[in-house]
Design a protein around this motif. Sequence first.
Motif, PDB file in Angstrom:
ATOM      1  N   LEU A  88      14.530  -0.415   1.302  1.00 12.43           N
ATOM      2  CA  LEU A  88      13.422   0.529   1.216  1.00 12.43           C
ATOM      3  C   LEU A  88      13.962   1.954   1.239  1.00 12.43           C
ATOM      4  O   LEU A  88      14.892   2.263   1.993  1.00 12.43           O
ATOM      5  CB  LEU A  88      12.449   0.346   2.388  1.00 12.43           C
ATOM      6  N   VAL A  89      13.359   2.811   0.429  1.00 14.50           N
ATOM      7  CA  VAL A  89      13.747   4.221   0.341  1.00 14.50           C
ATOM      8  C   VAL A  89      12.470   5.059   0.393  1.00 14.50           C
ATOM      9  O   VAL A  89      11.462   4.688  -0.219  1.00 14.50           O
ATOM     10  CB  VAL A  89      14.498   4.512  -0.976  1.00 14.50           C
ATOM     11  N   THR A  90      12.509   6.158   1.110  1.00 15.01           N
ATOM     12  CA  THR A  90      11.342   7.041   1.097  1.00 15.01           C
ATOM     13  C   THR A  90      11.225   7.695  -0.274  1.00 15.01           C
ATOM     14  O   THR A  90      12.227   7.962  -0.945  1.00 15.01           O
ATOM     15  CB  THR A  90      11.448   8.135   2.174  1.00 15.01           C
ATOM     16  N   ARG A  91      10.002   7.949  -0.694  1.00 13.96           N
ATOM     17  CA  ARG A  91       9.790   8.579  -1.991  1.00 13.96           C
ATOM     18  C   ARG A  91      10.450   9.954  -2.061  1.00 13.96           C
ATOM     19  O   ARG A  91      11.016  10.336  -3.085  1.00 13.96           O
ATOM     20  CB  ARG A  91       8.286   8.692  -2.269  1.00 13.96           C
ATOM     21  N   SER A  92      10.408  10.693  -0.952  1.00 16.05           N
ATOM     22  CA  SER A  92      10.993  12.032  -0.952  1.00 16.05           C
ATOM     23  C   SER A  92      12.489  11.976  -1.213  1.00 16.05           C
ATOM     24  O   SER A  92      13.030  12.798  -1.966  1.00 16.05           O
ATOM     25  CB  SER A  92      10.715  12.747   0.379  1.00 16.05           C
ATOM     26  N   PHE A  93      13.193  10.997  -0.639  1.00 19.59           N
ATOM     27  CA  PHE A  93      14.628  10.895  -0.892  1.00 19.59           C
ATOM     28  C   PHE A  93      14.897  10.377  -2.301  1.00 19.59           C
ATOM     29  O   PHE A  93      15.817  10.840  -2.980  1.00 19.59           O
ATOM     30  CB  PHE A  93      15.312   9.991   0.128  1.00 19.59           C
ATOM     31  N   ALA A  94      14.123   9.394  -2.751  1.00 18.83           N
ATOM     32  CA  ALA A  94      14.317   8.846  -4.094  1.00 18.83           C
ATOM     33  C   ALA A  94      14.192   9.931  -5.153  1.00 18.83           C
ATOM     34  O   ALA A  94      14.956   9.962  -6.125  1.00 18.83           O
ATOM     35  CB  ALA A  94      13.305   7.735  -4.349  1.00 18.83           C
ATOM     36  N   ASP A  95      13.243  10.844  -4.958  1.00 17.67           N
ATOM     37  CA  ASP A  95      13.068  11.943  -5.914  1.00 17.67           C
ATOM     38  C   ASP A  95      14.166  12.992  -5.778  1.00 17.67           C
ATOM     39  O   ASP A  95      14.520  13.661  -6.747  1.00 17.67           O
ATOM     40  CB  ASP A  95      11.702  12.609  -5.693  1.00 17.67           C
ATOM     41  N   ARG A  96      14.706  13.120  -4.576  1.00 19.33           N
ATOM     42  CA  ARG A  96      15.725  14.127  -4.310  1.00 19.33           C
ATOM     43  C   ARG A  96      17.066  13.764  -4.927  1.00 19.33           C
ATOM     44  O   ARG A  96      17.805  14.631  -5.380  1.00 19.33           O
ATOM     45  CB  ARG A  96      15.876  14.302  -2.791  1.00 19.33           C
ATOM     46  N   ASP A  97      17.410  12.472  -4.922  1.00 20.70           N
ATOM     47  CA  ASP A  97      18.721  12.073  -5.437  1.00 20.70           C
ATOM     48  C   ASP A  97      18.602  10.794  -6.259  1.00 20.70           C
ATOM     49  O   ASP A  97      18.656   9.691  -5.732  1.00 20.70           O
ATOM     50  CB  ASP A  97      19.715  11.877  -4.300  1.00 20.70           C
ATOM     51  N   GLU A  98      18.448  10.983  -7.566  1.00 20.80           N
ATOM     52  CA  GLU A  98      18.258   9.846  -8.456  1.00 20.80           C
ATOM     53  C   GLU A  98      19.523   9.002  -8.591  1.00 20.80           C
ATOM     54  O   GLU A  98      19.447   7.790  -8.794  1.00 20.80           O
ATOM     55  CB  GLU A  98      17.794  10.335  -9.823  1.00 20.80           C
TER      56      GLU A  98
ATOM     57  N   ASN B 226       0.832  -1.215   0.000  1.00 20.43           N
ATOM     58  CA  ASN B 226       0.000   0.000   0.000  1.00 20.43           C
ATOM     59  C   ASN B 226       0.862   1.260   0.000  1.00 20.43           C
ATOM     60  O   ASN B 226       0.571   2.230  -0.700  1.00 20.43           O
ATOM     61  CB  ASN B 226      -0.930   0.012   1.221  1.00 20.43           C
ATOM     62  N   ALA B 227       1.944   1.245   0.799  1.00 17.46           N
ATOM     63  CA  ALA B 227       2.831   2.409   0.873  1.00 17.46           C
ATOM     64  C   ALA B 227       3.511   2.675  -0.461  1.00 17.46           C
ATOM     65  O   ALA B 227       3.714   3.831  -0.862  1.00 17.46           O
ATOM     66  CB  ALA B 227       3.873   2.203   1.970  1.00 17.46           C
ATOM     67  N   ILE B 228       3.868   1.605  -1.177  1.00 17.75           N
ATOM     68  CA  ILE B 228       4.487   1.751  -2.499  1.00 17.75           C
ATOM     69  C   ILE B 228       3.455   2.247  -3.509  1.00 17.75           C
ATOM     70  O   ILE B 228       3.722   3.167  -4.297  1.00 17.75           O
ATOM     71  CB  ILE B 228       5.101   0.408  -2.952  1.00 17.75           C
ATOM     72  N   LYS B 229       2.277   1.657  -3.451  1.00 23.97           N
ATOM     73  CA  LYS B 229       1.206   2.054  -4.374  1.00 23.97           C
ATOM     74  C   LYS B 229       0.813   3.515  -4.176  1.00 23.97           C
ATOM     75  O   LYS B 229       0.537   4.238  -5.147  1.00 23.97           O
ATOM     76  CB  LYS B 229      -0.008   1.147  -4.169  1.00 23.97           C
ATOM     77  N   GLU B 230       0.816   3.952  -2.920  1.00 22.36           N
ATOM     78  CA  GLU B 230       0.422   5.327  -2.610  1.00 22.36           C
ATOM     79  C   GLU B 230       1.594   6.296  -2.659  1.00 22.36           C
ATOM     80  O   GLU B 230       1.502   7.435  -2.230  1.00 22.36           O
ATOM     81  CB  GLU B 230      -0.261   5.357  -1.241  1.00 22.36           C
ATOM     82  N   ASN B 231       2.758   5.787  -3.153  1.00 19.40           N
ATOM     83  CA  ASN B 231       3.906   6.630  -3.477  1.00 19.40           C
ATOM     84  C   ASN B 231       4.589   7.250  -2.256  1.00 19.40           C
ATOM     85  O   ASN B 231       5.167   8.328  -2.348  1.00 19.40           O
ATOM     86  CB  ASN B 231       3.502   7.737  -4.456  1.00 19.40           C
ATOM     87  N   ARG B 232       4.558   6.567  -1.130  1.00 17.47           N
ATOM     88  CA  ARG B 232       5.284   7.034   0.051  1.00 17.47           C
ATOM     89  C   ARG B 232       6.657   6.364   0.161  1.00 17.47           C
ATOM     90  O   ARG B 232       7.598   6.959   0.671  1.00 17.47           O
ATOM     91  CB  ARG B 232       4.469   6.762   1.323  1.00 17.47           C
ATOM     92  N   LEU B 233       6.748   5.121  -0.301  1.00 21.07           N
ATOM     93  CA  LEU B 233       7.997   4.369  -0.227  1.00 21.07           C
ATOM     94  C   LEU B 233       8.343   3.776  -1.588  1.00 21.07           C
ATOM     95  O   LEU B 233       7.462   3.544  -2.424  1.00 21.07           O
ATOM     96  CB  LEU B 233       7.894   3.244   0.807  1.00 21.07           C
ATOM     97  N   VAL B 234       9.641   3.536  -1.777  1.00 22.20           N
ATOM     98  CA  VAL B 234      10.150   2.904  -2.999  1.00 22.20           C
ATOM     99  C   VAL B 234      10.866   1.615  -2.610  1.00 22.20           C
ATOM    100  O   VAL B 234      11.692   1.620  -1.688  1.00 22.20           O
ATOM    101  CB  VAL B 234      11.131   3.845  -3.741  1.00 22.20           C
ATOM    102  N   GLN B 235      10.542   0.532  -3.292  1.00 24.59           N
ATOM    103  CA  GLN B 235      11.238  -0.733  -3.066  1.00 24.59           C
ATOM    104  C   GLN B 235      12.410  -0.802  -4.027  1.00 24.59           C
ATOM    105  O   GLN B 235      12.223  -0.893  -5.235  1.00 24.59           O
ATOM    106  CB  GLN B 235      10.280  -1.897  -3.290  1.00 24.59           C
ATOM    107  N   ALA B 236      13.623  -0.756  -3.495  1.00 23.06           N
ATOM    108  CA  ALA B 236      14.830  -0.765  -4.326  1.00 23.06           C
ATOM    109  C   ALA B 236      15.315  -2.210  -4.502  1.00 23.06           C
ATOM    110  O   ALA B 236      14.518  -3.122  -4.644  1.00 23.06           O
ATOM    111  CB  ALA B 236      15.886   0.136  -3.724  1.00 23.06           C
ATOM    112  N   ALA B 237      16.629  -2.423  -4.485  1.00 25.52           N
ATOM    113  CA  ALA B 237      17.175  -3.744  -4.802  1.00 25.52           C
ATOM    114  C   ALA B 237      16.764  -4.799  -3.781  1.00 25.52           C
ATOM    115  O   ALA B 237      16.567  -4.507  -2.601  1.00 25.52           O
ATOM    116  CB  ALA B 237      18.701  -3.669  -4.858  1.00 25.52           C
ATOM    117  N   GLU B 238      16.656  -6.038  -4.254  1.00 24.83           N
ATOM    118  CA  GLU B 238      16.554  -7.167  -3.333  1.00 24.83           C
ATOM    119  C   GLU B 238      17.977  -7.440  -2.850  1.00 24.83           C
ATOM    120  O   GLU B 238      18.750  -8.147  -3.489  1.00 24.83           O
ATOM    121  CB  GLU B 238      15.961  -8.398  -4.010  1.00 24.83           C
TER     122      GLU B 238
END
Length: 331
Positions: A260-270, A94-106
Amino acid sequence: MRLLCTAAVLALAFCAINPARAAQCGDVTIAEMKWASAGVAANLDKIILEKGYGCTVKIVPGDTLPTFKSMNETGQPDIASEFWINSDRIELDNAIKENRLVQAAEILSEGAVEGWWIPKFIADANPDIRTVEAALQHPELFPVEPGSSRGAVHSCPVGWSCRVSTANLFRAFGGDKSRFQLVEAETPRALDDSIAKAFENKMGWLGYYWAPTAMLGKYDMTRLSFGVAHDKAEWDSCTSIPDCARPQINSYPVSRAYTLVTRSFADRDEAVTDYLKKRAWDNSTVNEILAWQDEQDKSNQDTALHFLKNYTAFWTKWVPADVAAKIEAGL
């Protein structure tokens, strides 16, 4: 004169770009979970982000559910290097779908594996023993103590979920009818010591363990097959339930661990997020690193540095060449 002016303009541009890059990353918080592989991973990310990307990183204490709740609700910490997603899959989705968190590498590319293991030297000497059922036909190979006619299946300390599953699987296989007994460790150290003693005395050992761990980095073990696929419904309704009335033979699930990465950080530093989407290691490598940490009695930070200095060909695939050069220069 024109060349000097051009050089000056380029220098000014360069100076403007570098601070902007550092500012783009800025302050970063990384959760350091309480288990060894996650602690080393957090410190590994800290070093790479600081040396290679110019970030200012703070390590903060973490644990699975509290860290997820904080990241999901407050956006802090920015990164959880090793998060075991099975613990809260629905809320994470739900958090990923609602764009709060990003699932990065396994990060654990093979997943975390659980099961019943035997020493490889026993497996090599007995090629017919590749399943739990086959092992339970040979109590003489896994004696409770030297000279005993009864075999032992080693299990976990009180409070560990694997103590429940191991007991139920032991009953499902009819371990007592095969002249085996369940040996439940009083402490985590007691479980580890039982493996070390078996290797020291070149004796058989059969029981529960998991990877990646330092013990499986130090001692070469073979994981046995339960002969069936994992049945989640059976697992949830019986295998994982204390004193389940009629346990059935089942296999352990593979636990998935992602960054896991927060969406705000993922957008801040690609650029950093791109690294976090590539960074992963296999269980054999993690076992080796954790074994070194245990034998040398080193901190998570020291162990991360050891990895960077000695596994260059491994980690340089995660980052661009110029970033790798900065990291190597900073070690």
